[in-house]
Design a protein around this motif. Structure first.
Motif, PDB file in Angstrom:
ATOM      1  N   HIS A 639       0.817  -1.220   0.000  1.00 15.11           N
ATOM      2  CA  HIS A 639       0.000   0.000   0.000  1.00 15.11           C
ATOM      3  C   HIS A 639       0.848   1.266   0.000  1.00 15.11           C
ATOM      4  O   HIS A 639       0.375   2.340  -0.347  1.00 15.11           O
ATOM      5  CB  HIS A 639      -0.913  -0.020   1.229  1.00 15.11           C
ATOM      6  N   GLU A 640       2.119   1.156   0.401  1.00 18.10           N
ATOM      7  CA  GLU A 640       2.991   2.322   0.541  1.00 18.10           C
ATOM      8  C   GLU A 640       3.835   2.605  -0.700  1.00 18.10           C
ATOM      9  O   GLU A 640       4.820   3.337  -0.617  1.00 18.10           O
ATOM     10  CB  GLU A 640       3.905   2.131   1.754  1.00 18.10           C
ATOM     11  N   LEU A 641       3.489   2.049  -1.844  1.00 14.31           N
ATOM     12  CA  LEU A 641       4.281   2.217  -3.066  1.00 14.31           C
ATOM     13  C   LEU A 641       4.673   3.661  -3.328  1.00 14.31           C
ATOM     14  O   LEU A 641       5.839   3.967  -3.586  1.00 14.31           O
ATOM     15  CB  LEU A 641       3.501   1.664  -4.271  1.00 14.31           C
ATOM     16  N   SER A 642       3.735   4.589  -3.257  1.00 13.73           N
ATOM     17  CA  SER A 642       4.015   5.985  -3.621  1.00 13.73           C
ATOM     18  C   SER A 642       4.843   6.708  -2.571  1.00 13.73           C
ATOM     19  O   SER A 642       5.400   7.775  -2.845  1.00 13.73           O
ATOM     20  CB  SER A 642       2.704   6.746  -3.837  1.00 13.73           C
ATOM     21  N   ARG A 643       4.940   6.132  -1.349  1.00 17.92           N
ATOM     22  CA  ARG A 643       5.619   6.818  -0.251  1.00 17.92           C
ATOM     23  C   ARG A 643       6.934   6.165   0.141  1.00 17.92           C
ATOM     24  O   ARG A 643       7.885   6.849   0.511  1.00 17.92           O
ATOM     25  CB  ARG A 643       4.687   6.901   0.965  1.00 17.92           C
TER      26      ARG A 643
END
Length: 666
Positions: A639-643
């Motif tokens: 879920h944290e791909l963009s961060r």
């Protein structure tokens, strides 16, 4: 000055984990950066000397992020450095190795090893530690085996990796994988005899602990469950000398957020979740250590006690609470900003920082406060609070301001439905020309109980502004920073929040005539991905959409994601059995046959928060109905791909999104 490039974020420095030495003369902190070639993050411990105001790098092995002060001169940190230990790790053996280093110089030396993956650790003395670590019943007898026996057992367990046996919910967790029967367990470790004593049982998950100043008492928050985890927790007091427990839970169910010793009392905060559900803002309480009498303090407090201000330019963990002398220091999110506050035992609250932006973590020693902040659309730096003034201590990311063109968001407000003020921002394209028409991107935040802020650096938005886009974003009802009532959209997803977002777009188009209303795109992740899916099923005004880590179907989300079974019931006010039609009404997939907007879906294979199946369902629905669409799935990401995804994956993600918008909006 040069345009901000897509890959520039791979050169940013990220600051985290600030901790004063016991005497307050030095502050340790972690600086992380990306290694694109190796596709990973590099982290090292740095030191700020309070007296001479010098900043120096302490470690250089690029893998030191979890540490603690053992005394005024020695720091211990966890890492794996030796080849033999790296091989053990590759074989799947669970362990944590701590090294010790003196801040005055010298090489780090091995200090001790624990036979599990440790998370938090605090010294009781130089010879004894309190530690939390992952207890996995599959490995429970591993430490008692000889080297040969251990290798045989690990080989057996390797064969078991082809199977997962599930008998409880949640059975997996975003970022942690399958978690069935795994617990964050509390232990006492004695260095001299290498003795490990478990404090909590095999079914108890410890969420946090605190020692008193005398280090003879310990508070901890935990949740014990079998078969199904409920959203509740317990507060315990543990006497380290008597080795005895006392349960302090004052109300059940109750969700304890934080607890610590304040003078001769216990200060804690949390919520019974009765009025606003699992996202209800916490209240402050004081408990007498002798009588166990509890009273609420600060009865009119209505903010979250953390920073929920969004950015894609953070990495690492930070402290959001600290008891120092007569106060509990904590963060609040208020509108699009976060601040440092403190509260005393009488409930008197003071807001200590007042400048807009984001506080991303802090530490306090006596009256000295040093924090990680984002100010004036700048990336993270260390700041010291002196009175009402803030002084910047570091310049890790100053080159961005000096060398790259940036866009300053312009704040706008308007009265939405029910005469409620809605806050948003518009970023003009870099090198803006007055008489030119520009395409625009509407960016919707996640949560929904988070916020956007106008003084916080957001790389993807700045990049789009440099590529000739207007970028617009707002905080509709459901967002944080405005109290429980404003944030409460339980059972209303896709209704009042959708109205606020569409009204915001109308106000922006009314005020800024340079936006080409025929060339507007929409994107968002998590809740923002849900809203993107919802938007394209309810209006054709957007010419392209990018839905990231989204939700399409509340019924399938209920039974598949790590938070699904309790989040869906709480936020949608229904279960598949109590009101199937309500869940379907709020599901974007229901309206997928209305969609005309070309849509790109971005999903991660290991996203257990908004599982891949959600994106697949919406993608399939659009393809079935003849809508131009594409799905890009990232392996090895969650879920944290963009961060905090792998650097190359983050580059590819932003390239895919920008290329999609370029194709349809330019």
């Amino acid at each position: 000055m040069e345009k901000l490039a897509l890959e520039d974020f791979t050169k940013y420095k990220f600051i985290s984990n600030t901790k004063f030495s016991p005497d307050g003369k030095n502050l340790a902190f972690v600086v992380s950066e990306m290694d694109v070639d190796e596709n990973k993050y590099l982290s090292n411990i740095w030191l700020y000397n309070v007296d001479n105001k010098t900043i120096n790098k302490l470690t250089t092995f690029n893998q030191e992020s979890s540490y603690l002060w053992l005394d005024n001169e020695n720091i211990i940190f966890s890492t794996v450095r030796e080849e033999k230990d790296k091989k053990r790790k590759e074989k799947g053996e669970p362990f944590t190795i701590y090294y010790i280093i003196n801040i005055k110089g010298g090489e780090a030396q091995k200090y001790f090893e624990l036979p599990f993956f440790a998370s938090d650790i605090e010294p009781i003395s130089k010879d004894k530690f309190v530690v939390t670590g992952i207890y996995d019943p599959k490995y429970k007898n591993l430490e008692s085996l000889s080297k040969e026996e251990k290798e045989k057992e690990l080989d057996k367990l390797k064969e078991e990796k082809d199977y997962e046996v599930l008998d409880e919910i949640p059975f997996w967790s975003n970022g942690r994988g399958f978690t069935n029967k795994k617990r964050n367990r509390l232990y006492i470790y004695t260095l001299k005899d290498k003795k490990i004593t478990p404090i909590t049982d095999e079914l108890t998950n410890v969420e946090g602990f605190k020692l008193n100043k005398g280090k003879d008492l310990m508070l901890f928050i935990s949740n014990t469950f079998k078969d199904k985890m409920e959203i509740r927790s317990d507060l315990y007091l543990y006497d380290l000398k008597k080795e005895s427990f006392e349960k302090l839970t004052h109300e059940d169910p109750f969700n304890y957020v934080y607890a610590d010793f304040l003078k001769e009392k216990i200060i804690f905060l949390g919520s019974n979740m009765k009025e606003y559900g699992i996202n209800e803002n916490p209240k402050f309480y004081l408990m007498d250590l002798q009588t166990k009498e509890v009273k609420q303090i600060q009865t009119d407090f209505d903010y979250s006690t953390w920073s929920s201000v969004g950015s894609d330019c953070r990495y690492g963990s930070n402290s959001e609470f600290k008891v120092e002398d007569d106060y509990l220091y904590f963060e609040t999110t208020e509108y699009g900003n976060s601040f440092i506050n403190r509260i005393d035992e009488k409930g008197k609250r003071e807001k200590l920082t007042t400048q807009s932006g984001s506080v991303d973590g802090f530490d306090v020693f006596k009256d000295r406060i040093i924090f990680v902040g984002m100010r004036d659309v700048k990336l993270q730096e260390l700041y010291e609070l002196a009175g009402n003034e803030e002084r910047q201590l570091t310049t890790f990311n100053e080159w961005i301001m000096k060398e790259k063109t940036l866009s300053k968001p312009e704040r706008i407000t308007f009265l939405g439905k029910g005469e409620i003020e809605i806050e948003g921002w518009v970023m003009k394209p870099v090198n803006f020309e007055e008489n030119k028409k520009y395409p625009a991107i509407l960016d919707i935040h996640g949560g929904p109980k988070t916020v956007y802020g106008g003084d916080v650096f957001f790389h993807e938005m700045q990049y789009w502004a440099n590529e000739g886009y207007v970028v617009m974003f707002c905080n509709p009802r459901g967002s944080d920073g405005r109290g429980d009532e404003f944030a409460d959209i339980r059972g209303k997803y896709g209704t009042i929040d959708y109205e606020d977002i569409m009204d915001f777009v109308d106000k922006v188009l009314e005020k800024f005539s340079f936006i080409d209303e025929n060339r507007i795109g929409v994107t968002g992740g998590s809740y923002g991905g849900y809203m993107t899916n919802w938007v394209i099923g309810h209006t054709d005004r957007f010419k392209a959409a990018v839905s990231q880590r989204s939700i399409a179907n509340w019924i399938s989300k209920f039974g598949t994601t790590d938070i699904g079974y309790y989040f869906v019931e709480d936020q949608q006010a229904a279960t598949p059995w109590s009101d199937y039609e309500k869940l379907w009404f709020h599901s974007p997939m229901k309206y997928a046959d209305n969609v005309k907007t070309p849509t790109l879906f971005i999903h991660s294979e290991e996203d257990y928060r908004c599982w891949l199946a959600e994106g697949l369902q919406m993608f399939t629905s659009l393809k079935y109905n003849g809508v131009e669409s594409k799905l890009v799935m990232f392996r090895g990401e969650n879920h944290e791909l963009s961060r905090s995804g792998k650097p190359k994956h983050r580059v590819r993600r932003l390239k895919e999104i920008t290329a999609w918008f370029d194709n349809y909006l330019k």
